[in-house]
Every structure is written in C-alpha cells, then in structure tokens.
Design a protein around this motif. Structure first.
Motif, short mmCIF file in Angstrom:
data_model
loop_
_atom_site.label_atom_id
_atom_site.label_comp_id
_atom_site.label_asym_id
_atom_site.label_seq_id
_atom_site.Cartn_x
_atom_site.Cartn_y
_atom_site.Cartn_z
N GLY A 230 0.78 -1.23 0.00
CA GLY A 230 0.00 0.00 0.00
C GLY A 230 0.81 1.28 0.00
N ARG A 231 2.12 1.16 -0.33
CA ARG A 231 2.90 2.40 -0.50
C ARG A 231 3.96 2.22 -1.58
N VAL A 232 4.44 3.34 -2.11
CA VAL A 232 5.51 3.29 -3.11
C VAL A 232 6.82 3.07 -2.38
N ILE A 233 7.51 1.96 -2.69
CA ILE A 233 8.74 1.68 -1.95
C ILE A 233 9.99 2.03 -2.75
N LYS A 234 9.84 2.22 -4.04
CA LYS A 234 11.00 2.65 -4.82
C LYS A 234 10.54 3.37 -6.08
N THR A 235 11.19 4.46 -6.39
CA THR A 235 10.90 5.18 -7.63
C THR A 235 12.19 5.33 -8.42
N GLY A 236 12.12 5.07 -9.71
CA GLY A 236 13.32 5.22 -10.52
C GLY A 236 12.95 5.68 -11.92
N ASP A 237 13.96 5.79 -12.77
CA ASP A 237 13.67 6.19 -14.15
C ASP A 237 13.60 4.94 -15.02
N LYS A 238 13.59 5.18 -16.33
CA LYS A 238 13.55 4.09 -17.31
C LYS A 238 14.47 2.93 -16.97
N SER A 239 15.67 3.28 -16.48
CA SER A 239 16.66 2.23 -16.24
C SER A 239 16.16 1.23 -15.19
N LEU A 240 15.30 1.71 -14.28
CA LEU A 240 14.73 0.79 -13.29
C LEU A 240 13.88 -0.26 -14.01
N ALA A 241 13.22 0.17 -15.05
CA ALA A 241 12.41 -0.77 -15.82
C ALA A 241 13.29 -1.87 -16.40
N HIS A 242 14.42 -1.49 -16.95
CA HIS A 242 15.32 -2.49 -17.52
C HIS A 242 15.88 -3.40 -16.45
N GLU A 243 16.19 -2.81 -15.29
CA GLU A 243 16.71 -3.61 -14.19
C GLU A 243 15.63 -4.60 -13.71
N LEU A 244 14.40 -4.08 -13.62
CA LEU A 244 13.30 -4.94 -13.22
C LEU A 244 13.10 -6.05 -14.23
N GLU A 245 13.30 -5.69 -15.50
CA GLU A 245 13.11 -6.68 -16.55
C GLU A 245 14.11 -7.82 -16.43
N SER A 246 15.38 -7.48 -16.15
CA SER A 246 16.38 -8.54 -16.06
C SER A 246 16.37 -9.25 -14.71
N ARG A 247 16.04 -8.53 -13.62
CA ARG A 247 16.19 -9.13 -12.28
C ARG A 247 14.87 -9.45 -11.59
N GLY A 248 13.70 -9.06 -12.26
CA GLY A 248 12.42 -9.19 -11.54
C GLY A 248 12.34 -8.10 -10.49
N TYR A 249 11.23 -7.99 -9.74
CA TYR A 249 11.24 -6.92 -8.74
C TYR A 249 11.27 -7.43 -7.30
N GLU A 250 11.49 -8.75 -7.14
CA GLU A 250 11.62 -9.30 -5.80
C GLU A 250 12.73 -8.60 -5.01
N TRP A 251 13.83 -8.31 -5.72
CA TRP A 251 14.98 -7.70 -5.02
C TRP A 251 14.62 -6.33 -4.44
N VAL A 252 13.71 -5.63 -5.13
CA VAL A 252 13.31 -4.32 -4.60
C VAL A 252 12.57 -4.51 -3.27
N LEU A 253 11.70 -5.55 -3.27
CA LEU A 253 10.94 -5.83 -2.05
C LEU A 253 11.90 -6.21 -0.92
N ASP A 254 12.88 -7.06 -1.28
CA ASP A 254 13.86 -7.48 -0.27
C ASP A 254 14.63 -6.27 0.28
N GLU A 255 15.06 -5.43 -0.66
CA GLU A 255 15.81 -4.24 -0.29
C GLU A 255 15.00 -3.40 0.71
#
Ligand SMILES: Nc1ncnc2c1ncn2[C@@H]1O[C@H](COP(=O)(O)OP(=O)(O)O)[C@@H](O)[C@H]1O
Ligand SMILES: [Mg+2]
Lengths: 261, 478
Positions: A230-255
């Motif tokens: 229920g909250r925004v835990i990370k904001t990034g630019d386009k490059s975050l999309a590419h990172e999410l694409e290659s690594r999934g977004y589980e790591w963001v949640l872990d972070e």
C-alpha cells in the motif's frame, strides 16, 4: 516525456485509504507532471487497483489521511463524475457489463457530458458518428462495436480496447490505466500501446498500472514506481524498468524489507 | 451512493389528487340487492342480471387465492362501495356537457381528450370510478363499422354481441376475482372490429378511481373479426388515499381467423406511500383467445403502480398457427408487491408464444414473475420462447421467478432463459467515472434493461412509459 517546469497534474502525499475497515493504502506518494508517463508496478494485492479507484473516487473506499490533488485542487470532496469532468480517466482492470445499453449511446452521453463541462458544444448522433470513426480506426475497432451492448459479451481484449476508445474520446488530462495490458495477445497489445502513445501529448499525463514489464516495451515510461503493502517503496527512471526486466522486482521488495528491519 | 438511488426512487405520485365532484354512490356492502340495484340503475336486460347473480352465487362458494407471493391485510368485501358515479343529468352528447371538474381532472392527468385526442389521433374511452364518461371519435370509427363505446352502451345498443362473448374467455367461475367482477362490474369498454378492417387509429381507455373506499370493477371486451387488426391502449391512475382500494377488472380478447389484437397497458395506480400505507390492490384477470387460425394476440404491459399487483395476461392459442405474445415491465419500489406474468396455452397446431418479462425491484419491494407455458397433446409443432430478467436496485428489494412448464406433446419446443442483475455500485461507478451523473446513469441502465419490451409499445405510449419509469425511480440511486 519529462518537460522542464511542466505543470504538476497529480500530487499525492501520504495517502491512507481503507475499504470495509481494512487499511489498504498506507502512505502512498506520487507526483505526476504534464507530458510524463509513469508506471506503477508491484505484486498482486499490493494496492495498485485500490490507488486507481481512490483516485477516481470509488465510493467504497474511505480516505483516512494524506492529500490528493489534481492541478493543485484537492479531489477529496469531489464525486467521481466531477473528477471525470475535470479530466481524470480511469481505465478499468475489469470493465462492467451493462446489457441493453448500447456502447454508442453510452460513449456519446459520456462525451457530451464531459464536453459540456468544458464549455464545448455537444454532438448530435450523426456528428458523433463522424467524430468517432477516426478513434475507432486508431484502435482497430469496427463500427459494429457501437451497436453492441456496453461491454456485454465482449472478449477481454475487446473490453480493454473499449476502455482506450473511451480515453480517446474523453481526452483526459490524467489517464490511469489499470492493467490494460493483461489478457491481451501481442497484436492487441501493440494496437493499444500505439493508441496510448498517439493520444498522449505534452499537456497530459498517463499512469500505467501493470505488473508485467511487457507493456513497457511498447509504452516507454519516464518514471517507474514499485508498490508494496500500500505504498511506493522505490521510484526510478527508465533504467529501473530495464533492471526490473532482467532481475524481476523481488529484489526491490527485499531491499525495502531490510531497510525497514 | 445509496442516497442517490434513494433520491431517484422517492418521487411523489403525480396523479394522487382527488377531484371534488358530486357522486351518486351506493352504500357499502355486497348482497343480491346491491347487484339488483346496480343492474337496474343501468337499465340492464334480465339475462345480464341473471349472469351477475349466478356469478355472485358462485363467488360466495369461493375463497380468495392464497398462492400469489404477496401479503396484504384481509379485504372486507362488505366495506367496499360497489357503485360510485359522477352525478349527471343524462348521457352526454359531446365533451361540452361533461362536468368541467372532471375535465380538469383528465387535463391534470395529461389524458388526450378533446382536441388533444384529435391531435394524437387516439380515440379515448374514460372510465371514472364506475361509469364511462365519454368516448371520443365514435362517429369516425363508425364509418369503418368499428364499435368503440362504454360497456353500458354496448349492453344497450349491441346486446347480441355482448351476450355472445361476455364471459366466453374468462368465465365467472374462473377465479375469485373474476367471479366478483362478473357480479358487480359497473362499466368498461367494448370494442368490435368487423371483418377485414384495420382499425385506423389506436383505441384507448383511461381508468380512474376517484372515490375513497370505492372499488373499481370494469370489464373490457374486444372482438376482432376475421382478418381485422386493432391496437388498444389502457392507462390507469388513482388519487392518493391512506386506505386501500380494490381494482378487480376483467379483460377478454377474442381474435378470429387472421385477426391481430395488440393490447398495451401502462398501469400507474397509486402504489401507497413509502411505508406501504394506502394504495390500490390490483387483482386483474386478462385473457385473450386466439380462436381463429393465424390469429395473434400481443400483450404489452408496463406495471409501475398499485400496492399489490396480481395479474397474468394470458393467451389461449386455439387456432392453428396462432401466436401469443407477452411483453412486460413490472417495476416495484418501496413496499410494493407484484406477482405478475402470463399463461400461454398451446392447443392448436404450430402455435407459437413469446414471453419477455423484465422485473425491476427497488426499495423494499417484492417482485415476482409467475408464468405458465402449457402445451396440450394435440399442439404439434408448438414453440415457446421465454426470457425473464430481473433487476435489483439497492440491497433490500427482492425478485423471484416462478416458471411453470407443462408439455404434453413431444414435437414442442420450449425455451426458457432467466437472469438477475443488480444496479450495483460497480455499474454506477463505471458511469460516474465517465462523467455521467447517477440519475442519468440509472435511467440509462433501466432504459437499456426494458428496451426489448418498450419497442413493442406504440410510440407515444413508449415515451410516456419511459417518463413514468424515470419518475418512479427518481431518488432511488445514489
Ligand atoms: N473489501 C475488501 N476488504 C478488505 N480487503 C480488501 C477488500 N477489497 C480488496 N481488498 C484487499 O486490498 C488489497 C489490495 O488490492 P488491489 O488494490 O486490488 O491490489 P492490486 O491491484 O495491486 O493487485 C488486497 O490485499 C485485497 O485483498
Ligand atoms: Mg489490480
């Protein structure tokens, strides 16, 4: 596209909202400026649809705190139809079916209502017919769509096209599209993405809600927000999309979890 | 949101005024003497008095039906006034002779009489409490050999036709209320279309109950001879009283070979207030006989009024290849109760019937569809299609569907479809999120829902019915 000194269209701070006594949004923040495309991503149940509906004014949700402003004006006391007239558009994840109401008459009433609120002339059925032809072809839709009952018996893809068709005729300042990509085959996805790209300009903004990267290959976002709990835990630019694409977004949640711990 | 639904539903009843007019009313109560008095007031022939008395004696042996899905306080049949008529000198030759108060009433109701009738091209018979006040266009219709007059006049001027057809489709033994009506009916409309004549205009009757505690027991009889066609419209209203009034009408239709009768009703009897106080008990028997081959009877009804409605316009499909249709919209709000539907009796070969029923329940109302499709052993190739849709508005209303299907012929095809939907928050939110206000949204959803029925109404009636639905639902959605 990020434009310097662009007008702030949506400004949300520390938004807290609940449904049936359960708090779903727990301090949601987002700022969207004219010309920008934002993507809101995150796992199922994280509150993406809830945010979309609270923004549009769904009566089942109660706002318990924070601010929600559209072009500097608080939306808190506005009914959903008033918000729509201001230029807020929600593309539904699950559009409802309304048997007996023809799509064409619904679209025309919506168009005329919103146009009327903007001080513009309404269109009679014949004029509307001409007006909507180009919008239909933009989305690869046949005119027979207008004769059918609103969303009634539409396939998943047809429903989503119909949502974007509504966006095309209502010309919103802020469009929030909730999982418009889910359930679409690749051709339909292309058509819809092309539609959104065509409709989007310097003076309006688009918020894409999705939990797949796929859509972002066709509509390039300026900002990516990852939502969890229920909250925004990370904001990034386009490059975050590419990172999410290659690594999934589980790591963001872990972070985020380790940050919180 | 629910307050908007409420606002749409809580529209006051516009026809609820009462006209101060001198009436010639009988004392309350029912007996053979009362029936004799009614009959003699109307200068009726002996055979008709006999018919009434037989019906009355039969009625005494009957009990009120208990099977409808409605509840209401026990009716005291001795507390009802069985005859009430606006006082007047003699039969009126023209509209100018009609009591101006009465004319004002009809004006308030927006009834097309006089010039308005002429403009609208509608011939109108108006039944005020117990008697028929006027019938317009009589002469023009007479050129075609069409008879359109009050029931009393028909008894006087066309006794053979009445004697031949009265009770031939709905015998007084049929049910409790048809027996009561046959005993005490006071007026109504009669319509006769001769062989091969297509009635050049829509015929219309408006029924109005004005006197508190009076019952209305009218009788409508329509006979369409071979190859003839007629389109008949019926409307009804009543003033607002806090007591209940009984309306027990009988309508009989007869279609001979190749004849076509289309009967449309917009029923807006007073429905009682939001707590269920007052309102009309509408217990009506309507039945059409497709007597001849290739004949057709089509019922279209828009039921928006009455505290309690109990009616099943039906078709007896006797002639080979005959067709019966029933298109219905029944709307209930507040504490209203409706148990309505149709019966299709397939007797002739290749008979066809079609049932489209749309029930709308709002407030705390209870709306039931009850329908019978019966195919007799000889009805080879009979076909029926039924579609019964219910729409709920709000969380406190109730909808039921009771379809009965009895098929005794293997070659018959009977199809039944049913659905229940709800004007819920999600549908409304969808409209609102496109800028459309909740009242407009509800009316659009409702109009969409009833479209398949309204397209069978004559144009002006459809417009009136659309407005009426809007009024009835105003304030109900929010
Ligand atoms: N009526 C409700 N009562 C309680 N919780 C609800 C209700 N409706 C939805 N939720 C919960 O809200 C959370 C967020 O849902 P939603 O916004 O649809 O997520 P998303 O769109 O990100 O998949 C989910 O955990 C869901 O179970
Ligand atoms: Mg969602």
């Amino acid at each position: 596209m990020i434009i310097k000194n662009a007008e702030t269209i949506l400004s949300v701070h520390n938004l807290v909202a609940s449904i049936d006594g359960t708090q779903i949004l727990k301090g949601f923040d987002i700022t969207v400026k004219a010309g920008e495309i934002h993507a809101i991503m995150g796992p199922n149940g994280s509150g993406k649809s809830t945010f979309s509906k609270v923004l549009a004014g769904h009566p089942s949700y109660k706002v318990d705190g924070g601010t929600l402003e559209f072009k500097g004006q608080s939306l808190m006391d506005l009914e959903p139809d008033e918000r729509a007239k201001l230029g807020i558009f929600l593309g539904f994840q699950y559009p409802v079916e309304v048997p007996g109401v023809t799509n064409g008459s619904f679209l025309r009433l919506a168009y005329n209502t919103v146009q009327g609120a903007r001080g513009k002339d309404e269109l009679d059925p014949l004029e509307f017919d001409d007006f909507i032809q180009s919008k239909l072809s933009l989305l690869g839709m046949d005119a027979s769509f207008l004769e059918r009952s609103l969303n009634d018996g539409f396939s998943g893809g047809e429903k989503k096209r119909n949502e974007i068709l509504q966006m095309a005729i209502l010309e919103p300042t802020l469009a929030i599209l909730d999982e418009t990509d889910s359930g679409l085959d690749i051709d339909a996805l292309r058509v819809i993405a092309n539609g959104v790209n065509t409709l989007h300009g310097d003076s309006d903004a688009v918020v894409l809600v999705t939990h797949y990267q796929r859509l972002l290959n066709y509509i390039e976002p300026d900002f990516i927000h990852v939502v969890d709990g229920g909250r925004v835990i990370k904001t990034g630019d386009k490059s975050l999309a590419h990172e999410l694409e290659s690594r999934g977004y589980e790591w963001v949640l872990d972070e985020n979890r380790s940050k919180a711990a | 949101m629910s307050t908007a639904i409420d606002n749409i539903l809580n529209q006051p009843y516009k026809a609820g005024f009462h006209t101060e007019i001198e009436t010639d009313s009988m004392a309350r109560g029912l007996s053979e003497d009362v029936i004799r008095t009614i009959s003699s007031k109307k200068n009726e022939p002996d055979w008709l008095l006999e018919f009434r008395l037989n019906a009355y004696r039969h009625w005494l042996t009957m009990t009120e039906p208990k099977w409808p899905n409605v509840t209401y306080p026990k009716i005291d049949f001795q507390d009802i006034i069985y005859y009430s008529a606006p006082k007047s000198k003699t039969t009126k030759k023209s509209m100018d002779e009609v009591d101006p108060e009465l004319l004002k009433t009809f004006e308030k109701l927006g009834i097309p009489m006089n010039e308005r009738a002429a403009l609208a091209g509608v011939a109108v018979d108006v039944v005020f409490d117990s008697v028929s006040v006027t019938t317009t266009y009589k002469e023009k219709l007479a050129e075609y050999g069409i008879i359109f007059c009050s029931f009393s006049e028909a008894v006087r001027d066309h006794p053979d036709l009445i004697k031949k057809y009265l009770g031939s489709v709905v015998p007084y033994t049929d049910n409790f209320y048809s027996a009561l009506n046959s005993a005490v009916f006071t007026d109504g409309s009669f319509c006769y279309i001769p062989k091969g004549v297509k009635c050049p205009m829509d015929l219309s009757t408006y029924f109005r109950i004005n006197t508190q505690d009076s019952g209305q027991f009218e009788r409508t009889l329509i006979v369409a001879e071979e190859g003839s066609q007629v389109c008949y419209l019926e409307g009804c209203t009543a003033p607002q009283f806090d007591t209940n009034q009984l309306h027990a009408a009988v309508v009989e239709l007869i279609a001979l070979d190749d004849a076509d009768i289309k009967y449309s009703t917009v029923q807006n009897w007073y429905a009682g207030d939001e707590n269920g106080v007052g309102g009309i008990f509408n217990f009506v028997t309507k039945r059409g006989l497709c007597k001849g081959k290739n004949s057709k009877i089509s019922w279209t009804q828009v039921e928006t009024g009455s505290a309690v409605t109990w009616k099943y316009p039906s078709c007896v499909l006797l002639g080979d290849n005959s067709v019966g249709e029933f298109y219905s919209v029944a709307l209930t709000n507040h504490m209203q109760q409706a148990d309505t539907g149709t019966k299709m009796f397939h007797i002739g070969k290749n008979t066809r019937s079609r049932i489209i029923s749309k029930g709308i329940s709002a407030g705390k109302s209870n709306n039931s569809y009850r329908g019978l499709v019966k195919v007799s052993p000889k009805a080879d190739g009979a076909r029926n299609y039924s579609q019964c849709d219910s729409m709920l508005i709000g969380d406190l209303s109730c909808a039921n569907t009771f379809p009965y299907i009895e098929v005794a012929n293997k070659s018959a095809t009977v199809e039944h479809e049913a659905s229940t939907s709800k004007i819920g928050e999600e549908q409304l939110f969808y409209f609102l999120s496109r800028g459309i206000g909740s009242e407009e949204a509800v009316s659009m959803i409702i109009n969409g829902f009833v479209r398949d029925v309204f397209m069978h109404l004559p144009m002006e009636f459809a417009v009136e019915a659309t407005k009426l639905l809007g009024l009835k639902l105003e304030g109900s959605v929010g």
